[in-house]
Design an enzyme around this catalytic site. Structure first.
Site, PDB file in Angstrom:
ATOM      1  N   PHE A 178      16.432   4.725  26.648  1.00 26.47           N
ATOM      2  CA  PHE A 178      15.283   5.051  25.811  1.00 26.47           C
ATOM      3  C   PHE A 178      14.836   6.489  26.078  1.00 26.47           C
ATOM      4  O   PHE A 178      14.763   6.911  27.230  1.00 26.47           O
ATOM      5  CB  PHE A 178      14.087   4.147  26.147  1.00 26.47           C
ATOM      6  CG  PHE A 178      14.307   2.685  25.874  1.00 26.47           C
ATOM      7  CD1 PHE A 178      14.133   2.166  24.591  1.00 26.47           C
ATOM      8  CD2 PHE A 178      14.673   1.812  26.899  1.00 26.47           C
ATOM      9  CE1 PHE A 178      14.328   0.812  24.339  1.00 26.47           C
ATOM     10  CE2 PHE A 178      14.859   0.459  26.657  1.00 26.47           C
ATOM     11  CZ  PHE A 178      14.687  -0.042  25.372  1.00 26.47           C
ATOM     12  N   ASP A 179      14.478   7.197  25.013  1.00 30.81           N
ATOM     13  CA  ASP A 179      13.700   8.425  25.146  1.00 30.81           C
ATOM     14  C   ASP A 179      12.258   7.987  25.415  1.00 30.81           C
ATOM     15  O   ASP A 179      11.905   6.827  25.190  1.00 30.81           O
ATOM     16  CB  ASP A 179      13.826   9.229  23.840  1.00 30.81           C
ATOM     17  CG  ASP A 179      12.925  10.460  23.824  1.00 30.81           C
ATOM     18  OD1 ASP A 179      12.708  11.055  24.900  1.00 30.81           O
ATOM     19  OD2 ASP A 179      12.430  10.811  22.743  1.00 30.81           O
ATOM     20  N   GLY A 180      11.412   8.910  25.870  1.00 27.03           N
ATOM     21  CA  GLY A 180      10.034   8.558  26.187  1.00 27.03           C
ATOM     22  C   GLY A 180       9.088   8.699  25.007  1.00 27.03           C
ATOM     23  O   GLY A 180       8.812   7.742  24.289  1.00 27.03           O
ATOM     24  N   ASP A 293      13.913  10.046  19.203  1.00 31.12           N
ATOM     25  CA  ASP A 293      13.283  10.469  17.951  1.00 31.12           C
ATOM     26  C   ASP A 293      13.718  11.878  17.544  1.00 31.12           C
ATOM     27  O   ASP A 293      13.351  12.341  16.468  1.00 31.12           O
ATOM     28  CB  ASP A 293      11.749  10.416  18.068  1.00 31.12           C
ATOM     29  CG  ASP A 293      11.215  11.490  19.008  1.00 31.12           C
ATOM     30  OD1 ASP A 293      10.294  12.218  18.619  1.00 31.12           O
ATOM     31  OD2 ASP A 293      11.732  11.613  20.135  1.00 31.12           O
TER      32      ASP A 293
END
Length: 312
Positions: A178-180, A293
């Protein structure tokens, strides 16, 4: 009035309890490589496409971007049931398709050919098939269509856009990256960064250090994954989760770590990249799926052969 969906239940697969399961919906173009067929559909219309699919119904479709992810999810279910045969906290995969049931036979045959444990195939003639996600209790939706993904997010369902690519992800354990900001967390700091630059964002983070960040679009999915992950010791877990964020560890890492702690979400490994490219670390992790994103990060992941999904 929307046309009703036509749902084919796969009787070869033990049906899961949707109130307990982590239900993931994937579109046919996310799980299989249908680029040639999609081109035919766009250029020559639905009837020609349907004829082609019916004529090739016994020819398995090649794997697509989310294929290895679905295989790894199956492995997690296997390990969960070995550990506890009465386990209800399982992954449940359903395919959501804009195909008609007639042209969908090839999709069902392809899933059977590869031994994919897909419990239901939902064929929807309506333009917006995402209206059926909530009724199936879907927690994550993966699609190769941007409009689908935006519609799902507006309906409050975690969703990401899958880009077609050649994927060679190794099989086990399931590895999810996951990106943050704007993925696991809300985009509040991103907005400060856009308005006030890095210095402003760093000052904001320091001032807000004790306050957990807001929820991002994939928090619900990550929390369910974490719940499954806690059923095993770290050494024996069939699930590994990673945070790979552009934040710097020194200036902006503490709040991220405190937020995860506040949520009770255990992440196996966290990488604070301080704006450096994510591709090299992703190549090392070899995840089954990477959520981000930023389209430049998705491109970097694709360049190293990592299956990626964009959260718009």
């Amino acid at each position: 009035m929307a046309e009703p969906e036509s749902t084919v239940v796969n009787t070869n697969v033990k049906q899961k309890d949707p109130s307990k399961a982590l239900v993931i919906a994937v579109t046919t173009r996310a799980i299989f490589n249908l680029e040639q067929e999609h081109k035919l559909y766009l250029e020559r219309g639905k009837e020609e496409y349907t004829r082609h699919q019916q004529g090739n119904q016994h020819k398995p479709l090649p794997p697509g971007t989310a294929f290895a992810f679905i295989q790894a999810v199956q492995y997690v279910n296997k390990k969960m049931l070995e550990s506890n045969p009465a386990e209800k906290d399982l992954f449940d995969i359903l395919v959501l398709s804009n195909n008609s049931p007639e042209s969908g036979v090839r999709v069902i045959n392809s899933a059977k050919h590869y031994g994919l444990e897909i419990s239901k195939f939902c064929f929807v003639s309506d333009e917006d098939s995402t209206q059926y996600l909530k009724s199936h209790g879907v927690k994550l939706f993966l699609s190769a269509d941007r409009t689908d993904v935006c519609n799902a997010l507006q309906r409050g369902v975690s969703a990401a856009l899958v880009f077609q690519q050649e994927v060679q992800a190794p099989s086990t354990p399931l590895r999810v990256v996951f990106d943050g900001d704007a993925v696991l967390f809300s985009n509040e700091t991103d907005q400060i960064f856009q308005e006030q630059g890095l210095e402003g964002a760093v000052q904001y983070e320091r001032a807000m250090e004790a306050v957990p960040m807001g929820e991002g679009p994939l928090k619900t999915f990550a929390m369910h994954l974490g719940k499954m992950r806690r059923k095993f010791s770290q050494e024996k877990s069939p699930i590994r989760t990673y945070l790979v964020t552009a934040r710097s560890g020194r200036d902006m890492g503490i709040r991220a770590i405190k937020t995860l702690r506040e949520w009770g979400l255990a992440i196996d490994e966290a990488f604070f990249m301080d704006g450096a490219p994510k591709g090299p670390i992703l190549a090392q992790i070899q995840p089954h799926i990477f959520f981000d994103d930023g389209l430049h990060n998705i491109q970097g992941a694709q360049n190293v052969g990592v299956p990626s999904a964009w959260v718009p």
